[in-house]
Design a protein around this motif. Sequence first.
Motif, PDB file in Angstrom:
ATOM      1  N   VAL A   1     -37.836 -11.531  87.788  1.00  0.00           N
ATOM      2  CA  VAL A   1     -36.701 -11.238  87.447  1.00  0.00           C
ATOM      3  C   VAL A   1     -35.799 -12.347  86.606  1.00  0.00           C
ATOM      4  CG1 VAL A   1     -34.064  -9.884  87.467  1.00  0.00           C
ATOM      5  CG2 VAL A   1     -35.943  -9.146  88.557  1.00  0.00           C
ATOM      6  N   ASP A   2     -36.316 -13.729  87.302  1.00  0.00           N
ATOM      7  CA  ASP A   2     -35.534 -15.254  87.218  1.00  0.00           C
ATOM      8  C   ASP A   2     -36.780 -15.148  85.908  1.00  0.00           C
ATOM      9  OD1 ASP A   2     -34.313 -15.454  90.018  1.00  0.00           O
ATOM     10  OD2 ASP A   2     -36.144 -15.896  91.109  1.00  0.00           O
ATOM     11  N   ILE A   3     -37.320 -15.142  85.993  1.00  0.00           N
ATOM     12  CA  ILE A   3     -38.254 -15.419  84.356  1.00  0.00           C
ATOM     13  C   ILE A   3     -37.621 -14.480  82.944  1.00  0.00           C
ATOM     14  CG2 ILE A   3     -40.277 -15.545  83.199  1.00  0.00           C
ATOM     15  CD1 ILE A   3     -40.282 -17.139  85.762  1.00  0.00           C
ATOM     16  N   LEU A   4     -37.322 -13.430  83.324  1.00  0.00           N
ATOM     17  CA  LEU A   4     -36.680 -12.466  82.276  1.00  0.00           C
ATOM     18  C   LEU A   4     -35.094 -12.822  81.749  1.00  0.00           C
ATOM     19  CD1 LEU A   4     -38.204  -9.282  81.631  1.00  0.00           C
ATOM     20  CD2 LEU A   4     -36.547  -8.405  82.656  1.00  0.00           C
ATOM     21  N   ARG A   5     -34.909 -13.312  83.035  1.00  0.00           N
ATOM     22  CA  ARG A   5     -32.851 -14.247  82.925  1.00  0.00           C
ATOM     23  C   ARG A   5     -32.970 -14.573  81.759  1.00  0.00           C
ATOM     24  NH1 ARG A   5     -31.467 -15.322  88.183  1.00  0.00           N
ATOM     25  NH2 ARG A   5     -31.325 -13.032  88.462  1.00  0.00           N
ATOM     26  N   ILE A   6     -34.058 -16.124  82.309  1.00  0.00           N
ATOM     27  CA  ILE A   6     -33.946 -17.825  81.731  1.00  0.00           C
ATOM     28  C   ILE A   6     -33.827 -17.747  80.047  1.00  0.00           C
ATOM     29  CG2 ILE A   6     -35.338 -19.428  81.324  1.00  0.00           C
ATOM     30  CD1 ILE A   6     -35.620 -19.469  84.309  1.00  0.00           C
ATOM     31  N   LEU A   7     -35.339 -16.465  80.242  1.00  0.00           N
ATOM     32  CA  LEU A   7     -35.788 -15.699  78.693  1.00  0.00           C
ATOM     33  C   LEU A   7     -35.288 -15.458  77.765  1.00  0.00           C
ATOM     34  CD1 LEU A   7     -39.859 -15.220  79.228  1.00  0.00           C
ATOM     35  CD2 LEU A   7     -38.523 -17.912  77.565  1.00  0.00           C
ATOM     36  N   LEU A   8     -34.063 -14.417  78.476  1.00  0.00           N
ATOM     37  CA  LEU A   8     -32.384 -14.137  77.743  1.00  0.00           C
ATOM     38  C   LEU A   8     -32.348 -14.922  76.908  1.00  0.00           C
ATOM     39  CD1 LEU A   8     -33.222  -9.886  79.414  1.00  0.00           C
ATOM     40  CD2 LEU A   8     -34.219 -10.910  76.663  1.00  0.00           C
TER      41      LEU A   8
END
Lengths: 388, 257
Positions: free
Chosen positions: A304-311
Amino acid sequence: MSLLRRLTGRFPSVVIARRNVSRARTRSLLAAAAIMIGVVAIAGIGAGGAAFKQSQLDRIQEQGATNVYVSPGFDKEDRHFDRTDLMRIDETVGGAGIVATESRSMEYRRRSNRERGVSVTYLDDPRRLYDVAAGEIPKNWRRSAVVSREFAADNDLEPGDRIVLAPETDEDETGEFRAYRVTAVLAETQAFGVDQVYLPIEATGDRQYGQVRITTQSVEEAEAAATALREEFNGRKDTLIVFELTSLVRLFTSIVNGINLFLAGLGSLSLLVAGVSIANTMLMSVTKRREEIGVLRAVGYSKVDILRILLVEAALLGAIGAGIGIALALLVVLAANAIFLGSPFAFTSGSLLYLVGAVVFGIGTSLVAGAYPAWRAANERPVEALRG
Amino acid sequence: MTPDPDEDGFDAGTLGETIATDPIIRGTDVVKEYETGGQIVRALKGVDFSIAPADFVAVVGPSGSGKSTLLNLLGLLDVATSGEVRLRGEDVSTFTDREQTRKRKETIGFVFQSFYLIPTLTALENVEMPRMLDRTPTKTRERATQLLERVGLGDRLDHYPDELSGGQKQRVAIARSLINDPDILLADEPTGNLDRDTGDQILELFDELRSDENVAVVTVTHDDYVAEAADRVVTLIDGRIRDTESRRANFEEGPDP
């Protein structure tokens, strides 16, 4: 640790995303430029169109969109209104003011042998429709004439002058000429259908009216009055012909809205292309940073962290593009407002909606476009990413 | 992959969690298979291991012998196909992805051969990176500064990775791996890209960390001199432990008190 640092510490994803965006500066700028073009297209076309629509609506309004015109319908035997008809109409429309008129053509004799046709309107009181510019209409107006400003200017008339008119008869012959004293000149109006000469209704001799004008305060009231009249009189027979500009306004609005939406839709196509560009940029970016993202996962960043950073990164690209785009679009709209509405700051609610919508759409497109690359990067197993 | 729920409670009870000499992570008959190109490769064929606090274990062996696979299992980056891996008594195969990530963050520090520093972040920010999402910026910065000073880079806080030498980069990476106070440091060829002198500095640093912070170090290496510095050397060949050379304890049987 400054305030800035404490602030950025609250939004670490934004800090990380910002650095990543500035890492491949050219690529990021190109992706943002694509969004920018889309935003300018949507906002510029939409808001400019809204300004154009507003200007045209204003003009129609000035032409009397608050009025409803009623004439005898095809099923009415007399082909004209009498007193009883007027009372019924008055009752039907309630509080709105009604003015009954009768229009006829007359010959106007300027000098002994020069004549020309003029349209003459018989009515009770011109002051209920128009302002008086010069002279005065007597309270009990029975004999004198009132002329429009245009007619007065063309024929060099002033209150107190005399004009000579004769009714036109059916067989193309002219009736007996009669002189009328001009008692007043009307003020200039932009209203639609201003006749040239006005005479008291008594002068017709038969007290018959060809048209009734109903004056209301707003377009909505005009529409309501027209509806009421149709319901009351045109149940089975077409006793009345009801004409209101409101229906024209509605038609015009729907046409312009349709064109505008179509053009803005074309604009959104460019945003679609921009979305592809963002997706491509993000995909390249996550492929290049595969190991780096693997490290992030290894040191404890969740999917989720990675997803958030990229979004956030994709949204940031979109926001940069939308920000520059909206600034440019604003210039376009300021110009459109100045041209169509007379003031650069005369924003209509429609144009503001388009401006806001373009920004939302621009950032939204970036988010959607960034979703797949982000999802792919977040779901990559760190073991694979770090294999080298 | 499939845990036996009956055994779970039993083992957690016997192993306990508070005694310092108990292993941090222990593996029993660990098998790891994975698929490449439609073929199933057995990377680990039944391995036992146990890591206790302050251990220094070197894993050596030819390439393809399963070293990296073992390191991935120790680092909770991967789950065993069969056999059992217990982190402080808990069966790691029962962890969800989220739990696994959290445990990894709390327990494990990673040091890589290619350092894997983030080029857009300064040395200090790279060290802070694992804790950047914790929203404790002031505390994190204090700790990161302290760690960089500890590895001798107190004067390089604001340098970007490309402004640092290889040894400096690896020291930044080690500082990064320590930011969450891990119990185990997993180092994959930590000296592989460094010259001998710089490598020695890294090994000295490992020794200091073990004595000062009680951190266990497990390193995969090709370098004999790194293996010589270790307490135990585990030789992996073709997915099996062939040879354990121990100066202090037997790898399979766990460390001595």
